[in-house]
Structures are given as C-alpha cells and as structure tokens.
Design an enzyme around this catalytic site. Structure first.
Site, mmCIF file in Angstrom:
data_model
loop_
_atom_site.group_PDB
_atom_site.id
_atom_site.type_symbol
_atom_site.label_atom_id
_atom_site.label_comp_id
_atom_site.label_asym_id
_atom_site.label_seq_id
_atom_site.Cartn_x
_atom_site.Cartn_y
_atom_site.Cartn_z
ATOM 1 N N ASP A 220 -7.043 16.307 -17.080
ATOM 2 C CA ASP A 220 -7.262 14.888 -17.361
ATOM 3 C C ASP A 220 -6.864 14.650 -18.813
ATOM 4 O O ASP A 220 -7.526 15.129 -19.735
ATOM 5 C CB ASP A 220 -8.743 14.557 -17.113
ATOM 6 C CG ASP A 220 -9.065 13.089 -17.310
ATOM 7 O OD1 ASP A 220 -8.368 12.432 -18.102
ATOM 8 O OD2 ASP A 220 -10.041 12.607 -16.691
ATOM 9 N N ARG B 254 0.830 -1.211 0.000
ATOM 10 C CA ARG B 254 0.000 0.000 0.000
ATOM 11 C C ARG B 254 0.867 1.265 0.000
ATOM 12 O O ARG B 254 0.440 2.319 -0.447
ATOM 13 C CB ARG B 254 -0.990 0.002 1.191
ATOM 14 C CG ARG B 254 -1.857 1.259 1.253
ATOM 15 C CD ARG B 254 -3.120 1.079 2.084
ATOM 16 N NE ARG B 254 -2.846 0.568 3.410
ATOM 17 C CZ ARG B 254 -2.381 1.292 4.432
ATOM 18 N NH1 ARG B 254 -2.146 2.574 4.281
ATOM 19 N NH2 ARG B 254 -2.153 0.731 5.609
ATOM 20 N N TYR C 294 -16.008 14.400 -17.800
ATOM 21 C CA TYR C 294 -16.556 13.065 -17.560
ATOM 22 C C TYR C 294 -17.606 13.134 -16.437
ATOM 23 O O TYR C 294 -17.401 13.837 -15.431
ATOM 24 C CB TYR C 294 -15.401 12.125 -17.207
ATOM 25 C CG TYR C 294 -15.832 10.755 -16.772
ATOM 26 C CD1 TYR C 294 -16.670 9.990 -17.577
ATOM 27 C CD2 TYR C 294 -15.408 10.223 -15.562
ATOM 28 C CE1 TYR C 294 -17.075 8.728 -17.181
ATOM 29 C CE2 TYR C 294 -15.804 8.955 -15.160
ATOM 30 C CZ TYR C 294 -16.645 8.219 -15.979
ATOM 31 O OH TYR C 294 -17.040 6.977 -15.582
ATOM 32 N N LYS D 148 -7.956 3.268 -19.921
ATOM 33 C CA LYS D 148 -8.265 3.584 -21.326
ATOM 34 C C LYS D 148 -7.037 3.348 -22.203
ATOM 35 O O LYS D 148 -6.554 2.246 -22.263
ATOM 36 C CB LYS D 148 -8.795 5.012 -21.424
ATOM 37 C CG LYS D 148 -9.799 5.379 -20.323
ATOM 38 C CD LYS D 148 -11.038 4.508 -20.341
ATOM 39 C CE LYS D 148 -12.026 4.992 -19.289
ATOM 40 N NZ LYS D 148 -13.065 4.040 -19.004
HETATM 41 C C1 PLP Z 1 -11.901 11.272 -19.189
HETATM 42 C C2 PLP Z 1 -12.078 10.271 -18.095
HETATM 43 N N1 PLP Z 1 -11.477 10.479 -16.903
HETATM 44 C C3 PLP Z 1 -11.616 9.618 -15.879
HETATM 45 C C4 PLP Z 1 -12.378 8.481 -16.015
HETATM 46 C C5 PLP Z 1 -12.513 7.542 -14.851
HETATM 47 O O1 PLP Z 1 -11.703 6.437 -15.047
HETATM 48 P P1 PLP Z 1 -11.945 5.023 -14.335
HETATM 49 O O2 PLP Z 1 -13.176 4.435 -14.941
HETATM 50 O O3 PLP Z 1 -10.686 4.275 -14.624
HETATM 51 O O4 PLP Z 1 -12.136 5.286 -12.872
HETATM 52 C C6 PLP Z 1 -13.008 8.212 -17.227
HETATM 53 C C7 PLP Z 1 -13.835 7.008 -17.365
HETATM 54 O O5 PLP Z 1 -14.493 6.779 -18.378
HETATM 55 C C8 PLP Z 1 -12.872 9.133 -18.295
HETATM 56 O O6 PLP Z 1 -13.473 8.943 -19.474
#
Ligand code: PLP
Length: 414
Positions: free
Chosen positions: A196, A70, A123, A221
């Site tokens: 992001d 951890r 998101y 992703k």
């Molecule tokens: C742009 C973006 N950021 C963050 C996330 C969150 O990622 P996770 O599903 O791995 O928690 C997503 C999920 O689709 C996303 O599209």
C-alpha cells in the site's frame, strides 16, 4: 401519453414526437475529429457502435472499446493510464475506494487454504480484513515486524504465504521497512508482494521498481489530494490488471467516471503539493521533536532508515507525522483537537488542508485496545497530515492547541 405532433425528424427521416425528442435529441452525435485537451467525464452507463459485429467484438475483448461502465469507462481508463505511468507499471486498475483496492489485491493472490504474512501496523480496516474477513474465506494471516528481516525470513519459511502485505510508510506509526529486501525474500519463497503506497505516493517511492507485484493506493488521499473524492487503485502488470478487471467486473467496486476525473485532475499537482507538504512536515516534525509537551515524534525524515533509504526516489519524506502528547489520554487529545483553529480534525489525510486524526477512535478503532498498545499506538498518539498552508500558521495552531491540552507547561530545552 400521446406523442405531440412535430416537424422534427430522426436520423431515419421519420417524424419524432416531443417526448421522443426530449429523450434522444442531441445525443450520440458522430464522434468529433477534435481532441479535448482534458479528458471529459464520460458519465454514460453504456456505449453503442454503428454495427452489432463491432459490439460483439468489444464484448469478446477482440477489439478495444467500451460497452458498459462497470467493465471499463474512458475517463477511468485515463486515470488508470496516469497512475500506471507514475508507478512505472504496465497497467493500473481503479476502484471505488482504497479498501476496495486492498480487498481486490488480497483476492487476486490468496485463495482458501493460503496464508498471508503482513505487518501488524497497517491501516485499521486493512487489519480488520486480514483478521476478520479473510479467515471466513479460509485465509489466515501471520503478523510479523517487517523491519526485522530475520523474523520475516523465519515467518516466510514457516508459513510459505501466498502473499506478503505491507505499507511503504505505515499508518499511523510511519515506520519504513526495507521493502526491497522483503520483496526479494518473499519472491525466493514464491510469495507475491502487495504494498500500500498511499502515504508515500510514487513521487517518493515506486515499489514496482524493486519487484513489488501489486502497488495499492487509496486515491482518496494524496493522488486525489483535495478531500473531495473517494477512490482506490492497483498498479501492476498488464496480465494481473486483466485479472483484477475480471474480479472488479463481478464485484462491481469500480471507480465512477466523476471520481476518476477528479483524481486525474488531482494527480497533475501531486509533485507540487507533496514537495510543499514534505518541506513543511520536516519543519513541523523538528519543531515537535524539540517541544517538551511531546514525548515522541514519528517522521521518516527524522531518523536514518537504514536499507530502506534506497527505496526513496528523492530526499523528501512526505507529509505524514505522528506524535504522542506527553502523558496524554483520550480527554487530553480531545481538548487538543477542540483547541485547533486551522488544522482540521477529520478522518482523512493527504489533502491540501492540514488534518489531524486520533487513531484510537478512528482509523484504528477496529484494532482491539490491547493490540493497539502492543503495536505502539498509544492513547496519546495523534496523526498529522501536513497540508500546503504557510508552515508558520500550522506550527502556531499546534502550539496553541498543545498549550490548551497538555498537562505539562512548555519548557523549551536548548
Ligand atoms: C494507508 C491506507 N490504505 C487504505 C485506506 C483505505 O482507503 P479508503 O478510505 O479510500 O477506502 C486508507 C484510509 O485511510 C489508508 O490510510
């Protein structure tokens, strides 16, 4: 259970019974003097040292090492080093999911009483953190269209936020703000900037190069890339990464070693995959734009991006597209999904497979319908993540499904 008699001995020369050997035999072999070409999966929960002084020094961060997964894990360190290298930052911290990374990035820079300035088209779960979770901690968010630099200036001056939050290519409308200009403005007002970078990846955009403080990924992703791992990461300076590790040590949203290993493996083919996905997406977007059954196509490669062009490291614009099926509602989009034979209707993106998603029922379900409509997420909007299949097969599948779903017959213009 009595230990069985055996001639086997331990390191101290003492005899060990069958149960003891079942537990300890073969473990903790002296460290080898060879180096595996690929990082092994260190699944161990804890790490031991020859003497307790060394253990104490590692616990106290006085010497490098590992004591407890951890806190840090060698497989996770390897993927963190790889992500930092690709993003051009001093360090990176891996998380159990993209949302864990988004959350940690907000906790790092915002405290009770602070404000965040964010783009409204982020998101859905990120929007939910900003509007539902953070207000309970005394952190309020002011939403502003980051493509409108004058409005950004006004919002920064009025609210003096601790943090400006954005997506390099927004989900699901694929809008691209000039984040270099936004970052310069934000820093002038003393705000940190978190971006992001999931949709763009560092192959296309390296936000730290224009001053962004936290570069966030859902590694689930494109970085993982194969639809078989859930994870997140933040690339940043060494000092901020140390703070993030302290946060993660307490919250415990750490990446597991197997997930880190899968992500490290996925990263190796990121440029190959994204080149193919970008080339195919450009072709699919152009085809959709010329089809009368589609009323709008969002793809960063179709429009001139103004000052935001300068953010891109190369001419490609990624594998994400979104489009409105003309005059479509929920039932039409459902018919479209059910008529697809190749493209997979699944709630993710950035995979080797082509994928479609209906934001209104999935990624942006958490956003109230009136807010979705205001942002431009219509009930006919479909998000497409272009995979690495033959592009002709992807287009043929979309064509067939549009025929099944559209209220309008195909009439090709010019
Ligand atoms: C742009 C973006 N950021 C963050 C996330 C969150 O990622 P996770 O599903 O791995 O928690 C997503 C999920 O689709 C996303 O599209």
């Amino acid at each position: 259970m009595p230990a069985s008699k055996s001639s086997a001995t331990g390191a101290d020369g003492a005899e060990r019974g069958f149960s003891t050997r079942a537990v300890h035999a073969g473990e903790r072999a002296p460290r080898p003097d060879f180096t595996p070409t690929a990082t092994p999966i260190y699944s161990a929960t804890a790490f031991v040292y020859d003497d307790t002084d060394t253990l104490d020094a590692v616990f106290g961060n006085e010497r490098p090492g590992y004591v407890y997964t951890r806190y840090a894990n060698p497989t996770t360190t390897a993927v963190e080093a790889a992500i930092a290298s690709l993003e051009g930052t001093e360090d990176a911290v891996a998380f159990a999911s993209g949302m864990a990374a988004v959350h940690a990035a907000m906790l790092l820079d915002a405290r009770a009483g602070d404000r965040i300035v964010a783009a409204p088209d982020v998101y859905g779960a990120t929007y939910a953190i900003l509007t539902r979770l953070l207000p309970t901690l005394g952190i309020e968010t002011v939403f502003v269209d980051l493509l409108d630099l004058d409005a950004v200036g006004v919002a920064l001056k009025a609210s003096r936020p601790a943090l400006v939050y954005a997506e390099t290519i927004s989900n699901p409308l694929l809008r691209v703000a000039d984040l270099g200009a936004v970052t310069a403005l934000a820093h002038r007002y003393g705000s940190r900037v978190a971006v992001d970078n999931t949709f763009a990846t560092p192959w296309l955009v390296t936000p730290a190069a224009f001053g962004v403080d936290s570069v966030i990924h859902s590694t689930t992703k494109y970085l993982g890339g194969h639809g078989d791992v859930t994870g997140g990461a933040i690339a940043t300076t060494a000092a901020r990464a140390a703070e993030l590790r302290e946060i993660n040590k307490l919250i415990g949203s750490v990446a597991g070693p197997f997930e880190s290993w899968l992500t490290l493996r996925g990263l190796k083919t990121l440029p190959l995959r994204l080149k193919q996905q970008s080339d195919s997406a450009r072709e699919v977007a152009a085809w959709l734009a010329g089809d009368t059954r589609v009323s709008r196509v969002n793809y960063p490669g179709l429009a001139h991006l103004g000052g935001a062009e300068a953010m891109f490291n190369r001419p490609e614009r990624g594998g994400m597209i979104s489009f409105d099926i003309r005059d479509a509602g929920r039932d039409d989009v459902f018919r479209f999904f059910e008529a697809l034979h190749l493209v997979v209707p699944a709630t993710t993106l950035g995979d080797v497979y082509s994928l479609v998603l209906y934001p209104a029922i999935s990624s942006h379900r958490a956003v109230p319908p009136e807010e979705r409509a205001r942002i431009g997420i219509s009930d006919g909007l479909v998000r497409l993540s272009v995979g690495i299949e033959d592009v002709a097969d992807i287009i043929a599948d979309l064509d067939g499904a549009l025929t099944a779903a559209s209220k309008h017959a195909l009439s090709v213009t010019a």
